[in-house]
Motif scaffolding. Structure first.
Motif, mmCIF file in Angstrom:
data_model
loop_
_atom_site.group_PDB
_atom_site.id
_atom_site.type_symbol
_atom_site.label_atom_id
_atom_site.label_comp_id
_atom_site.label_asym_id
_atom_site.label_seq_id
_atom_site.Cartn_x
_atom_site.Cartn_y
_atom_site.Cartn_z
ATOM 1 N N ILE A 51 0.877 -1.179 0.000
ATOM 2 C CA ILE A 51 0.000 0.000 0.000
ATOM 3 C C ILE A 51 0.909 1.222 0.000
ATOM 4 N N ASN A 52 0.871 1.978 -1.080
ATOM 5 C CA ASN A 52 1.712 3.167 -1.192
ATOM 6 C C ASN A 52 0.838 4.415 -1.150
ATOM 7 N N LEU A 53 1.116 5.224 -0.161
ATOM 8 C CA LEU A 53 0.341 6.455 -0.021
ATOM 9 C C LEU A 53 1.197 7.629 -0.459
ATOM 10 N N HIS A 54 0.588 8.512 -1.222
ATOM 11 C CA HIS A 54 1.285 9.743 -1.584
ATOM 12 C C HIS A 54 0.288 10.890 -1.506
ATOM 13 N N THR A 56 -0.096 15.355 -1.556
ATOM 14 C CA THR A 56 0.500 16.692 -1.652
ATOM 15 C C THR A 56 0.478 17.383 -0.292
ATOM 16 N N LEU A 57 -0.318 16.853 0.629
ATOM 17 C CA LEU A 57 -0.382 17.445 1.966
ATOM 18 C C LEU A 57 0.569 16.763 2.946
ATOM 19 N N SER A 58 0.756 15.418 2.790
ATOM 20 C CA SER A 58 1.427 14.650 3.849
ATOM 21 C C SER A 58 2.661 13.884 3.392
ATOM 22 N N GLY A 59 3.059 14.004 2.134
ATOM 23 C CA GLY A 59 4.250 13.293 1.669
ATOM 24 C C GLY A 59 3.932 11.864 1.262
ATOM 25 N N THR A 60 4.873 10.951 1.587
ATOM 26 C CA THR A 60 4.767 9.578 1.101
ATOM 27 C C THR A 60 4.860 8.593 2.262
ATOM 28 N N GLN A 61 4.159 7.475 2.142
ATOM 29 C CA GLN A 61 4.196 6.444 3.183
ATOM 30 C C GLN A 61 3.892 5.101 2.522
ATOM 31 N N SER A 62 4.710 4.098 2.853
ATOM 32 C CA SER A 62 4.432 2.762 2.320
ATOM 33 C C SER A 62 4.188 1.787 3.453
ATOM 34 N N LEU A 63 3.256 0.862 3.232
ATOM 35 C CA LEU A 63 3.018 -0.186 4.213
ATOM 36 C C LEU A 63 2.476 -1.417 3.500
ATOM 37 N N LEU A 76 0.489 7.115 12.831
ATOM 38 C CA LEU A 76 0.910 7.947 11.701
ATOM 39 C C LEU A 76 0.004 9.182 11.591
ATOM 40 N N PRO A 77 0.284 10.178 12.419
ATOM 41 C CA PRO A 77 -0.620 11.336 12.536
ATOM 42 C C PRO A 77 -0.957 12.000 11.201
ATOM 43 N N LYS A 78 0.022 12.073 10.302
ATOM 44 C CA LYS A 78 -0.241 12.783 9.050
ATOM 45 C C LYS A 78 -1.250 12.045 8.176
ATOM 46 N N TRP A 79 -1.439 10.742 8.470
ATOM 47 C CA TRP A 79 -2.316 9.909 7.639
ATOM 48 C C TRP A 79 -3.572 9.452 8.363
ATOM 49 N N HIS A 80 -3.845 10.120 9.499
ATOM 50 C CA HIS A 80 -5.009 9.769 10.317
ATOM 51 C C HIS A 80 -6.232 9.353 9.519
ATOM 52 N N PHE A 81 -6.695 10.284 8.696
ATOM 53 C CA PHE A 81 -8.012 10.097 8.081
ATOM 54 C C PHE A 81 -7.963 9.098 6.929
ATOM 55 N N VAL A 82 -6.853 9.111 6.186
ATOM 56 C CA VAL A 82 -6.711 8.146 5.091
ATOM 57 C C VAL A 82 -6.623 6.725 5.658
ATOM 58 N N LEU A 83 -5.803 6.543 6.690
ATOM 59 C CA LEU A 83 -5.633 5.199 7.255
ATOM 60 C C LEU A 83 -6.892 4.710 7.959
ATOM 61 N N LEU A 99 -2.348 4.912 -3.499
ATOM 62 C CA LEU A 99 -3.374 5.930 -3.265
ATOM 63 C C LEU A 99 -2.717 7.306 -3.264
ATOM 64 N N LYS A 100 -3.201 8.144 -4.152
ATOM 65 C CA LYS A 100 -2.595 9.465 -4.316
ATOM 66 C C LYS A 100 -3.623 10.542 -3.960
ATOM 67 N N VAL A 101 -3.244 11.391 -3.019
ATOM 68 C CA VAL A 101 -4.136 12.469 -2.572
ATOM 69 C C VAL A 101 -3.608 13.800 -3.095
ATOM 70 N N THR A 102 -4.434 14.522 -3.814
ATOM 71 C CA THR A 102 -4.022 15.832 -4.334
ATOM 72 C C THR A 102 -5.003 16.884 -3.828
ATOM 73 N N ALA A 103 -4.452 17.900 -3.170
ATOM 74 C CA ALA A 103 -5.328 18.951 -2.631
ATOM 75 C C ALA A 103 -5.165 20.227 -3.436
ATOM 76 N N ASP A 104 -6.287 20.892 -3.667
ATOM 77 C CA ASP A 104 -6.277 22.200 -4.329
ATOM 78 C C ASP A 104 -5.717 23.286 -3.428
ATOM 79 N N TYR A 105 -5.562 22.958 -2.145
ATOM 80 C CA TYR A 105 -5.244 24.033 -1.204
ATOM 81 C C TYR A 105 -4.442 23.488 -0.037
ATOM 82 N N ASP A 106 -3.896 24.403 0.759
ATOM 83 C CA ASP A 106 -3.109 24.015 1.921
ATOM 84 C C ASP A 106 -4.016 23.607 3.071
#
Lengths: 328, 328
Positions: A51-54, A56-63, A76-83, A99-106
């Motif tokens: 499972i590869n997470l990427h 634009t808000l939280s960087g990259t994480q693999s598990l 993994l606080p930065k991935w709270h909601f995705v995980l 899984l790639k997350v792209t945000a329009d905003y900060d």
């Protein structure tokens, strides 16, 4: 047999609270708006268990698939909601995925990014795993469940706007959503103050415990404000909506979540003749303030930058589009 | 027969609204405090029909006994309350008199000076004309009657504090006054903004007509605040009183009577660790703000003068003394 890789792309809008903050947690109605800033989640299935997470808000994480377990999100606080969203479907995951997350905003600016990312992630997973497709009401129910697992207390009002789009009236106990017709320009300013919603809620809760009778009246007043605002919104009585925003701002202040920085921005907005009313949007003690109407941006920037160098205008508007499947 | 000249000297304290502003006009309770700034009225009877008025606030005015008539006060704005008080006893005046008004403070700052001068003038006239002497409750009733003749709408809360002294709970419909034990230091700042109470009431009334359901909730919330504050005051729970002042300030804001200048002063007061809470005192849109506790004056002056050059600290404190006969 080689399985064909499947790709699911979903986007969900951020949101702005318009009316009913805090009171919504006590069963009162809220008005929330989806905005034209979105979070897009792209899910690409894999043949293996990675499972590869990427983001634009939280960087990259693999598990690994076998890592997915209840409470994994806690580490993994930065991935709270995705995980927490992935864990929601834990038993049904047949393989790994990218899984790639792209945000329009900060994200720090708020605007319901946690709810939007949860809605989009759950929607992508649902498209993959639950062939019945997306049902708005069950997506909302699952989103609220996931957000509450992470946050503890959560109204789900932001999630409801992310799912349904546009301006909605929301009732937490039933998760009932009523879409309102009409739209109007907003002027949104980020205060430069970031504070976790949970600590604002704790602050309010402490004060409420000491003055529960008074707070019951404050929530009733917020509910009355929200009820009237809903009616005024539906007949495009923007003057009334603006006046009710001003009243609501006083009630925010009464709850103890106002700050000098926020109030300076609010008075700056109100000094613009095109702004019908202005208030904190969200829990308060920081984040954003909103004005109803399109302010004279140049003049507003001059006014606010003299008082608060960290404040910034956020170019967002109400958007009618809720969660949307881009690729399936 | 040469009548001996009679002299009656009475003083009455100014006042500060603590809780219940605006809601008091809708039958809700208010907490008001008499302060250690007083207005003294000296009445010296004459053998002729001349009435000579002299005031440190309004200058000098002479008229004849036969000039006294209903509505005379309308033609002499500076003498509104004194003349309306004299007219109240019109039929009983046996001769002219000299009446001297001396104020401990400048009237523009407010502090209930209109009510105090009315109480003291009526009290002096009562001592002269009604040999039964001063009865607090009838003095209050007459004062409210006179103030309403001049102002139209008036709660009489300030008059009640002027008559009874100390901190009182007041109920307009019955004119019921309950004296509260205990006292605590206040910090009072004049905003430099002067606005007639009547125009503030009109402003609130206009907004209320458009949002009557919401305003009913705001008044109920103010009443709950005032009720709790009364209980907290009586057990010297100053932290609770301060918190309730902060909540009340939000409700003032919700009524539409807050300004940038007032809110700056309020946040300045709250930034002092010795201040338990701060709010507008009175109708709002100008006049004074109060903090519960004794602020670090030097630091406070630095903070406020940076934002508002017209603001000034007013050295007043709660005083237990109501209307007082000095010479009879």
């Amino acid at each position: 047999m080689i399985k064909k890789k499947q790709k699911y792309t979903v986007s969900a809008p951020g949101s702005l609270m318009l009316f009913g903050e805090h009171a919504v947690l006590h069963g009162k109605p809220a008005l929330v708006s989806a905005i034209d800033k979105r979070i897009t989640v792209e899910l690409l299935t894999r043949d293996d268990d990675e499972i590869n997470l990427h983001s634009t808000l939280s960087g990259t994480q693999s598990l690994q698939l076998q890592d997915i377990a209840p409470d994994l999100w806690r580490s993994l606080p930065k991935w709270h909601f995705v995980l927490a969203s992935i864990t929601f479907y834990q038993k049904h995951l047949p393989s790994g995925f990218d899984l790639k997350v792209t945000a329009d905003y900060d994200a720090p600016i708020g605007l319901g990014s946690s709810a939007a990312v949860t809605v989009a992630t759950l929607a992508a997973l649902t498209l993959w795993l639950d062939k019945k497709g997306l049902m708005q009401q069950s997506l909302l129910r699952h989103t609220v469940q996931v957000i509450r697992e992470v946050q503890g207390i959560a109204s789900g009002a932001d999630a409801a706007a992310s799912v349904y789009g546009g301006v909605i009236a929301y009732h937490m106990p039933t998760l009932k959503v009523t879409k309102l017709a009409n739209t109007y320009p907003l002027t949104v300013i980020y205060s430069g103050q970031k504070i976790a919603t949970q600590s604002v809620l704790e602050h309010v809760s402490t004060l409420q415990q000491r003055h529960d009778q008074v707070f019951a009246h404050l929530y009733a007043a917020i509910a009355a404000c929200t009820h009237e605002a809903k009616q005024a919104w539906q007949i495009s009585d923007w003057q009334a909506v603006g006046e009710l925003m001003n009243i609501h701002q006083g009630l925010h202040d009464a709850l103890g979540v106002n700050t000098q920085k926020l109030v300076d921005l609010i008075f700056a907005l109100r000094s613009d003749p095109k702004i019908f009313g202005a208030k904190i949007s969200g829990a308060g003690m920081g984040d954003c303030v909103i004005g109803l109407g399109k302010a004279d941006i140049k003049e507003l920037i001059e006014t606010i930058s003299a008082k608060n160098s960290q404040a910034q205008l956020i170019p967002v508007q109400i958007s009618s589009q809720g969660v949307a499947v881009i690729e399936n």
